[in-house]
Design an enzyme around this catalytic site. Structure first.
Site, short mmCIF file in Angstrom:
data_model
loop_
_atom_site.label_atom_id
_atom_site.label_comp_id
_atom_site.label_asym_id
_atom_site.label_seq_id
_atom_site.Cartn_x
_atom_site.Cartn_y
_atom_site.Cartn_z
CG ASP A 222 -9.38 -3.32 -3.98
OD1 ASP A 222 -10.05 -4.35 -3.80
OD2 ASP A 222 -9.08 -2.54 -3.06
NE ARG B 155 -11.41 7.50 -3.32
CZ ARG B 155 -12.62 8.05 -3.31
NH1 ARG B 155 -12.87 9.09 -4.08
NH2 ARG B 155 -13.57 7.55 -2.54
NE ARG C 298 -3.71 -0.81 2.31
CZ ARG C 298 -3.88 -1.33 3.53
NH1 ARG C 298 -3.67 -0.62 4.60
NH2 ARG C 298 -4.29 -2.58 3.67
NE ARG D 13 -7.44 5.36 3.02
CZ ARG D 13 -8.15 4.82 4.00
NH1 ARG D 13 -9.17 5.49 4.54
NH2 ARG D 13 -7.85 3.62 4.46
CE1 TYR E 154 -12.81 -7.47 2.13
CE2 TYR E 154 -11.07 -8.95 1.37
CZ TYR E 154 -11.47 -7.85 2.10
OH TYR E 154 -10.54 -7.12 2.81
#
Length: 352
Positions: free
Chosen positions: A72, A35, A22, A26, A149
């Protein structure tokens, strides 16, 4: 050949290479700007130009030894018809989560690669922009993690739905895992053909299983993927990395899974991991919380400990180690701390 690829292939290196899970995210203000421009996380993932830009952002700031494609792991379930979207402060959600065995039977597997074409376009864009000699890492979620998921409908605290399926209807669970595995094989080989230099399997939730369940419902599918990956492309060897978060107790089993490197979380000492297999390349394993809230002295102390532990366990040789975090960079991380970690790892390992 790059330092990262040499290390993944257990060849001699002059310094320990470092990249971060990652590393585009952010914590970087430039990422947050892109973003916002994209409008949504999925819009960012599915836009090859913006995904390329985000992939390259960390390499402009830091002296990293590799880029990892911005994408992702859940683009696969999305392509299989589950309708992925992200909810602010809640994370990923599926419009059509798997709720019955009928849903497993009706998962969409045709034209998967065309549905994921935006990923391969992003790879082409990144490779055109990357500095010569800087490798690009492609990746996928593991079948078990993706199944978590797909059954839970998003993130979960206790994984009741998938555990209920594997306990009460293991045949259906294996059917689901086999379907996902076949798609992951296609997807990763297509990434290799598009130009990635290494691939990584994120078994993010494998560690929630018992050992017996891991050996039945996760590891065999990782093994099948690794056995089916293209090992060479355009006269280049394509190494692989497997990361099972929480899998430190099972490294001896994972080491036999035909992978080049084992990713480690922060819960196992790297020297103990090296004892499992002297020939296995290791990736890891700084606690990302240290990078986020520790001062520079704490970061240097822990990075030095990891590097020294590996060196001592590997007979004084730094080869076969890729420095990384034990999981992804936390959003609260100060970018200056990332720069300091990268430079510190290079400096200390170069002296070693």
């Amino acid at each position: 050949m790059s330092t990262l690829i040499n290390s993944l292939l257990n060849k001699p290196i002059t310094h320990t290479p470092i990249w971060l899970m990652r590393q585009a995210g952010r914590y970087l203000p430039e990422y947050r700007q892109i973003r916002n421009k994209a409008g949504s996380f999925m819009s960012l993932c599915t836009n090859p130009e913006l995904a390329c830009e985000v992939t390259l952002q960390p390499l402009r700031r830091f002296n990293l030894d590799a880029a990892i494609l911005f994408s992702d792991i859940l683009v696969i379930p999305d392509a299989m018809g589950l309708g992925l979207h992200f909810v602010e402060n809640e994370g990923p959600k599926f419009t059509n989560p798997i709720q019955t065995v009928y849903d497993i039977d009706n998962l969409q597997t045709a034209d998967i690669l065309s549905k994921l074409d935006y990923v391969f376009k992003a790879i082409h864009n990144v490779k055109a922009e990357l500095k010569v000699g800087t490798p690009l890492i492609g990746f996928s979620g593991s079948p078990f993690t993706l199944a978590c998921y797909m059954l839970e409908g998003g993130s979960s605290k206790n994984y009741l739905t998938i555990k209920k399926l594997l306990l009460n209807n293991p045949e259906a669970c294996h059917k689901l895992l086999n379907k996902i595995t076949d798609v992951v094989i296609l997807y990763l080989n297509a990434q290799i053909e598009a130009g990635v230099d290494a691939v990584m399997l994120f078994d993010s939730w494998g560690g929630v299983l018992t050992e017996n369940a891991y050996l039945e419902f996760s590891l065999p599918y990782l093994q099948k993927i690794l056995n089916s990956l293209k090992k060479e492309h355009q006269n280049k060897t394509i190494p692989s990395i497997v990361f099972t978060k929480g899998g430190g107790l099972w490294l001896e089993h994972i080491a036999k899974a035909n992978t080049n490197a084992l990713g480690l979380d922060w819960t196992i000492d790297i020297a103990k991991a090296k004892l499992v297999s002297k020939d296995m390349v290791l990736q890891g394993n700084l606690d990302p919380v240290i990078l986020a809230v520790g001062d520079k002295a704490a970061i240097k102390k822990e990075a030095t400990r990891i590097l020294t532990s590996y060196l001592d366990a590997n007979d004084g040789n730094i080869s076969g180690h890729v420095f990384n975090l034990g999981h992804g960079v936390l959003p609260i991380t100060n970018p200056d701390h990332v720069a300091y970690l990268v430079d510190t790892v290079h400096e200390i390992s170069n002296r070693m």
